[in-house]
Design a protein around this motif. Structure first.
Motif, PDB file in Angstrom:
ATOM      1  N   PHE A 152     -74.679 -81.249   5.636  1.00  0.00           N
ATOM      2  CA  PHE A 152     -73.687 -80.299   5.139  1.00  0.00           C
ATOM      3  C   PHE A 152     -72.911 -79.757   6.326  1.00  0.00           C
ATOM      4  CE2 PHE A 152     -77.701 -78.158   5.797  1.00  0.00           C
ATOM      5  CZ  PHE A 152     -77.381 -77.011   6.495  1.00  0.00           C
ATOM      6  N   THR A 153     -71.688 -79.329   6.081  1.00  0.00           N
ATOM      7  CA  THR A 153     -70.801 -78.933   7.179  1.00  0.00           C
ATOM      8  C   THR A 153     -70.764 -77.434   7.413  1.00  0.00           C
ATOM      9  OG1 THR A 153     -68.941 -78.881   5.636  1.00  0.00           O
ATOM     10  CG2 THR A 153     -69.302 -80.943   6.846  1.00  0.00           C
ATOM     11  N   SER A 154     -71.337 -76.649   6.517  1.00  0.00           N
ATOM     12  CA  SER A 154     -71.238 -75.191   6.599  1.00  0.00           C
ATOM     13  C   SER A 154     -72.312 -74.598   7.500  1.00  0.00           C
ATOM     14  CB  SER A 154     -71.361 -74.599   5.195  1.00  0.00           C
ATOM     15  OG  SER A 154     -72.577 -75.007   4.589  1.00  0.00           O
ATOM     16  N   GLY A 155     -72.275 -73.272   7.637  1.00  0.00           N
ATOM     17  CA  GLY A 155     -73.177 -72.584   8.544  1.00  0.00           C
ATOM     18  C   GLY A 155     -74.607 -72.472   8.062  1.00  0.00           C
ATOM     19  N   HIS A 156     -74.807 -72.609   6.758  1.00  0.00           N
ATOM     20  CA  HIS A 156     -76.170 -72.635   6.225  1.00  0.00           C
ATOM     21  C   HIS A 156     -76.121 -73.369   4.898  1.00  0.00           C
ATOM     22  CE1 HIS A 156     -74.537 -69.141   4.011  1.00  0.00           C
ATOM     23  NE2 HIS A 156     -75.371 -69.512   3.052  1.00  0.00           N
ATOM     24  N   TRP A 157     -77.273 -73.685   4.362  1.00  0.00           N
ATOM     25  CA  TRP A 157     -77.339 -74.269   3.033  1.00  0.00           C
ATOM     26  C   TRP A 157     -78.031 -73.274   2.116  1.00  0.00           C
ATOM     27  CZ3 TRP A 157     -74.124 -77.480   1.415  1.00  0.00           C
ATOM     28  CH2 TRP A 157     -74.310 -78.200   0.223  1.00  0.00           C
ATOM     29  N   THR A 158     -77.680 -73.307   0.853  1.00  0.00           N
ATOM     30  CA  THR A 158     -78.108 -72.248  -0.045  1.00  0.00           C
ATOM     31  C   THR A 158     -79.431 -72.516  -0.752  1.00  0.00           C
ATOM     32  OG1 THR A 158     -77.273 -70.753  -1.740  1.00  0.00           O
ATOM     33  CG2 THR A 158     -76.850 -73.086  -2.083  1.00  0.00           C
ATOM     34  N   GLY A 459     -60.682 -54.437  -6.222  1.00  0.00           N
ATOM     35  CA  GLY A 459     -60.311 -55.260  -7.361  1.00  0.00           C
ATOM     36  C   GLY A 459     -60.589 -56.735  -7.186  1.00  0.00           C
ATOM     37  N   ILE A 460     -61.107 -57.125  -6.024  1.00  0.00           N
ATOM     38  CA  ILE A 460     -61.507 -58.508  -5.781  1.00  0.00           C
ATOM     39  C   ILE A 460     -62.492 -58.506  -4.615  1.00  0.00           C
ATOM     40  CG2 ILE A 460     -59.589 -59.022  -4.209  1.00  0.00           C
ATOM     41  CD1 ILE A 460     -59.523 -61.866  -5.418  1.00  0.00           C
ATOM     42  N   ALA A 461     -63.594 -59.235  -4.732  1.00  0.00           N
ATOM     43  CA  ALA A 461     -64.620 -59.205  -3.693  1.00  0.00           C
ATOM     44  C   ALA A 461     -65.440 -60.490  -3.757  1.00  0.00           C
ATOM     45  CB  ALA A 461     -65.533 -57.991  -3.883  1.00  0.00           C
ATOM     46  N   TYR A 462     -66.307 -60.637  -2.778  1.00  0.00           N
ATOM     47  CA  TYR A 462     -67.241 -61.760  -2.806  1.00  0.00           C
ATOM     48  C   TYR A 462     -68.492 -61.361  -3.579  1.00  0.00           C
ATOM     49  CZ  TYR A 462     -64.353 -64.277   0.500  1.00  0.00           C
ATOM     50  OH  TYR A 462     -63.310 -64.934   1.085  1.00  0.00           O
ATOM     51  N   HIS A 463     -69.112 -62.334  -4.208  1.00  0.00           N
ATOM     52  CA  HIS A 463     -70.301 -62.073  -5.006  1.00  0.00           C
ATOM     53  C   HIS A 463     -71.414 -61.451  -4.162  1.00  0.00           C
ATOM     54  CE1 HIS A 463     -73.267 -62.640  -8.194  1.00  0.00           C
ATOM     55  NE2 HIS A 463     -74.082 -63.088  -7.260  1.00  0.00           N
ATOM     56  N   SER A 464     -71.594 -61.988  -2.941  1.00  0.00           N
ATOM     57  CA  SER A 464     -72.697 -61.530  -2.094  1.00  0.00           C
ATOM     58  C   SER A 464     -72.209 -60.712  -0.908  1.00  0.00           C
ATOM     59  CB  SER A 464     -73.535 -62.724  -1.626  1.00  0.00           C
ATOM     60  OG  SER A 464     -74.129 -63.354  -2.733  1.00  0.00           O
ATOM     61  N   LEU A 465     -71.154 -59.971  -1.101  1.00  0.00           N
ATOM     62  CA  LEU A 465     -70.644 -58.964  -0.173  1.00  0.00           C
ATOM     63  C   LEU A 465     -69.854 -59.524   0.994  1.00  0.00           C
ATOM     64  CD1 LEU A 465     -70.539 -55.907   0.364  1.00  0.00           C
ATOM     65  CD2 LEU A 465     -72.608 -56.121   1.713  1.00  0.00           C
ATOM     66  N   TYR A 466     -70.474 -60.397   1.841  1.00  0.00           N
ATOM     67  CA  TYR A 466     -69.828 -60.771   3.098  1.00  0.00           C
ATOM     68  C   TYR A 466     -68.975 -62.031   3.014  1.00  0.00           C
ATOM     69  CZ  TYR A 466     -72.911 -57.317   5.268  1.00  0.00           C
ATOM     70  OH  TYR A 466     -73.554 -56.159   5.617  1.00  0.00           O
ATOM     71  N   GLY A 467     -69.211 -62.867   2.014  1.00  0.00           N
ATOM     72  CA  GLY A 467     -68.410 -64.075   1.893  1.00  0.00           C
ATOM     73  C   GLY A 467     -68.792 -65.172   2.854  1.00  0.00           C
ATOM     74  N   TRP A 468     -70.094 -65.303   3.136  1.00  0.00           N
ATOM     75  CA  TRP A 468     -70.545 -66.432   3.955  1.00  0.00           C
ATOM     76  C   TRP A 468     -70.364 -67.733   3.177  1.00  0.00           C
ATOM     77  CZ3 TRP A 468     -70.209 -64.161   8.149  1.00  0.00           C
ATOM     78  CH2 TRP A 468     -70.927 -63.035   8.529  1.00  0.00           C
ATOM     79  N   HIS A 470     -70.706 -70.822   0.814  1.00  0.00           N
ATOM     80  CA  HIS A 470     -71.257 -70.980  -0.544  1.00  0.00           C
ATOM     81  C   HIS A 470     -71.055 -69.748  -1.425  1.00  0.00           C
ATOM     82  CE1 HIS A 470     -73.008 -74.486   1.257  1.00  0.00           C
ATOM     83  NE2 HIS A 470     -73.744 -73.754   2.050  1.00  0.00           N
ATOM     84  N   ASP A 471     -70.489 -68.698  -0.881  1.00  0.00           N
ATOM     85  CA  ASP A 471     -70.215 -67.521  -1.702  1.00  0.00           C
ATOM     86  C   ASP A 471     -69.020 -67.814  -2.609  1.00  0.00           C
ATOM     87  OD1 ASP A 471     -70.535 -64.969  -2.676  1.00  0.00           O
ATOM     88  OD2 ASP A 471     -70.565 -64.030  -0.698  1.00  0.00           O
ATOM     89  N   GLU A 545     -76.842 -64.026   1.533  1.00  0.00           N
ATOM     90  CA  GLU A 545     -76.415 -65.368   1.162  1.00  0.00           C
ATOM     91  C   GLU A 545     -76.372 -65.543  -0.353  1.00  0.00           C
ATOM     92  OE1 GLU A 545     -79.554 -67.195   3.199  1.00  0.00           O
ATOM     93  OE2 GLU A 545     -78.539 -67.275   5.127  1.00  0.00           O
ATOM     94  N   ALA A 546     -75.311 -66.162  -0.829  1.00  0.00           N
ATOM     95  CA  ALA A 546     -75.170 -66.410  -2.263  1.00  0.00           C
ATOM     96  C   ALA A 546     -76.175 -67.463  -2.716  1.00  0.00           C
ATOM     97  CB  ALA A 546     -73.754 -66.883  -2.559  1.00  0.00           C
TER      98      ALA A 546
END
Length: 593
Positions: A152-158, A459-468, A470-471, A545-546
């Motif tokens: 995977f190319t992202s910083g972590h896997w969920t 009025g718009i946000a990430y599900h898990s606050l920070y938006g890492w 997979h969020d 993390e989401a």
């Protein structure tokens, strides 16, 4: 008679050519293989060889005993910067990597990687695990010198169990524990290279012991029975699983009788996420103190370098590329100057000659660091790190000239770095990579908000606050709030547009508008789609993390995009209920013309 002599001459020439080809093939096949293993968030103290009374890492311990262990080895404070420096031999600031998400992890396309160099030299190159230097082609591993990529190319896997990762640009559904799967793929790559008689560069960036805290029962139960809390029982279980998987790769090298011809490196990318045993080092991941960037480093090359040797000379990730090229006798003409130095001279049995006198620098979030000989400058403090490994006594007032000199050196180094990081829009429209994903976590959310602050009230946000990684976008309750992505279209073309979303039954009737280049797509009549309940393998409840979940994918229309930089916006024009959709991302699929 002339005819006979001619036949003999031709036969002799054929034999000479055949012999020469055989000799060239032998030389080619004898080129050393390279196995580079890097773990994620593994502390210097997470190995039994560094004094941890809980950890059990016999394979890695033996690898060090039969090779060379660098006791003062430094990386960057977080994941993506370390990887950029490791692959280029340059401080991450020079490579364009300034963070770990939203494109800040993308390594500049004019950087040359170790994989590029080895690929040009005839190596088969493969990466198996966490990339974290760019998700979109050509930032992707397949655009940076690797023939094969699984991971995977992202910083972590969920999720680490029975998950779906990527294999050479296509989805790969896995069964089992992810580090085991990555090891299987690395072993298959090594076997194929051996069959094809090609030297290999096998890069194995394991994602563990990074969170989420997931590990099979056999490991977790073992460390719980030692009296360790759930968090650290998972960490030490992950470390032992890595140890077992490293053992599997080494066994394959031995079975194929190629271990003697393989340079093996084992290291970590930064310090621990939590404050656990770390040999008395101060700080953790994200810190420029010793605990944040000092990691275990082992290099092993049977019968070619020293055994059971410890190096005390300060070394760093920037040194690995030049050292490997030095070991395999590749004299590369660097397009950009590198910061690292080869430490090949330190790897022989009776040679304690140090690498030339130099300073090692680090900077993160305005915190500065210089390691120079016995001394370590951290912001406004100075330590004799040889006498005071735990940074307990500030000696700045006793030797102010040393501090002033190092500060001056740091300031000159910092002034040599790029003044600002160039923006990197998501590249769209490559023929060989026609599908581009605009993920929610790479969107710009409006109205703007302060990073790492709860912005649900906007009025718009990430599900898990920070938006890492997979969020997804959630809590979208206002029509004036919207999301956008900066893209660069490589060539004009027709694109089919898809959207990955979820929508609660009570919010059906939502309408949205996608806009780009004065073109609009109205998105209405969306069906309800609610997330499924996925099995939760977490040993400790995750915080930032989401979770892994599922999404509905729907085609929303088609657009013609012209070459150039532009912005795609997604706006909510009607909210029917408490909120509009939850958005995972937008897919741009270039059509054949």
């Amino acid at each position: 008679m002339f005819k006979n002599r001619y036949i003999k001459f031709v036969a002799m020439m054929v034999l000479m050519i055949f012999s020469r080809c055989q000799k060239q093939e032998v030389i080619k096949n004898s080129q050393p293989n390279i196995l580079l293993i890097i773990t994620d968030d593994q502390a210097y103290g997470d190995l039994s060889l560094t004094g941890n009374r809980y950890a059990e890492t016999p394979v890695i311990d033996k690898l060090a005993e039969e090779g060379v262990f660098a006791k003062q080895f430094y990386v960057s404070p977080v994941c993506a910067p370390t990887r950029a420096s490791l692959l280029t031999g340059r401080y991450h600031q020079r490579t364009g990597v300034s963070g770990v998400t939203r494109g800040r992890e993308n390594m500049n396309l004019d950087e040359t990687t170790l994989a590029n160099i080895l690929q040009t030299a005839g190596y088969n190159t493969g990466a198996f695990g966490k990339w974290h230097n760019g998700a979109h082609f050509p930032y992707h591993p397949l655009g940076r010198g690797f023939n094969e990529f699984v991971g995977f190319t992202s910083g972590h896997w969920t999720n680490y169990f029975n998950t779906t990762i990527e294999k050479n640009g296509k989805a790969l559904k896995t069964s089992g524990y992810l580090p085991d799967i990555l090891t299987d793929e690395a072993i298959s790559f090594i076997e194929k290279c051996n069959t094809d008689k090609k030297p290999f560069f096998c890069y194995v960036p394991y994602q563990t012991p990074h969170t989420p805290l997931q590990v099979p029962d056999v490991y977790f139960d073992k460390y719980k029975n030692k009296g360790v809390d759930d968090f650290n029982a998972t960490i030490y279980g992950m470390a032992e699983n890595i140890d077992n998987n490293v053992g599997r790769i080494l066994k394959k090298l031995e079975t194929l009788d190629i271990k003697k011809n393989t340079i093996i490196i084992y290291m970590s990318d930064n310090g621990p996420l939590n404050l656990r045993y770390n040999a008395g080092l101060k700080g953790k991941k994200g810190s420029v103190n010793q605990g944040g960037i000092k990691v275990p480093f082992i290099i092993n090359w049977k019968d070619k370098i020293a055994t059971n040797k410890t190096i005390l000379t300060p070394l760093a990730h920037i040194d690995i590329l030049p050292t490997l090229l030095d070991l395999i006798h590749i004299n590369h003409d660097y397009k950009k100057p590198i910061d690292g130095k080869s430490f090949k001279s330190l790897l022989t049995e009776n040679n304690d000659k140090t690498v030339e006198n130099r300073n090692l620098f680090a900077e993160w979030n305005g915190n500065k660091r210089v390691r120079s000989g016995d001394y370590l400058l951290i912001n406004e403090e100075l330590f004799n790190i040889v006498k005071d490994a735990s940074q307990t006594y500030d000696v700045r007032s006793e030797i102010p000239k040393v501090y002033d000199s190092l500060l001056n050196t740091y300031q000159k180094w910092f002034a040599s770095l790029p003044a600002k990081v160039a923006s990197k829009p998501i590249l769209v429209g490559y023929e060989d990579y026609p599908i581009t994903h605009l993920p929610a976590h790479e969107a710009n959310l409006f109205p703007p908000f302060e990073f790492r602050k709860d912005r649900k009230h906007t009025g718009i946000a990430y599900h898990s606050l920070y938006g890492w990684a997979h969020d997804w976008i959630d809590f979208w309750t206002k029509t004036e709030a919207f999301a956008s992505w900066d893209i660069e279209v490589i060539e004009d073309g027709e694109f089919e547009i898809e959207m990955k979303y979820a929508l609660a039954k009570e919010n059906v009737g939502a309408e949205l508008m996608l806009e780009v280049d004065n073109q609009q797509i109205l998105i209405d009549s969306l069906e309800s789609f609610e997330h499924s309940e996925f099995q939760n393998f977490d040993r400790v409840e995750r915080g930032q993390e989401a979770p892994e979940t599922d999404w509905n994918t729907v085609t929303i229309g088609q657009l013609r995009l012209t070459k150039g930089v532009k912005t795609i916006s997604l706006k909510a024009i009607k909210i029917n209920g408490e909120k509009t959709i939850e958005l995972k991302g937008i897919l741009l699929n270039k059509k054949n013309e």
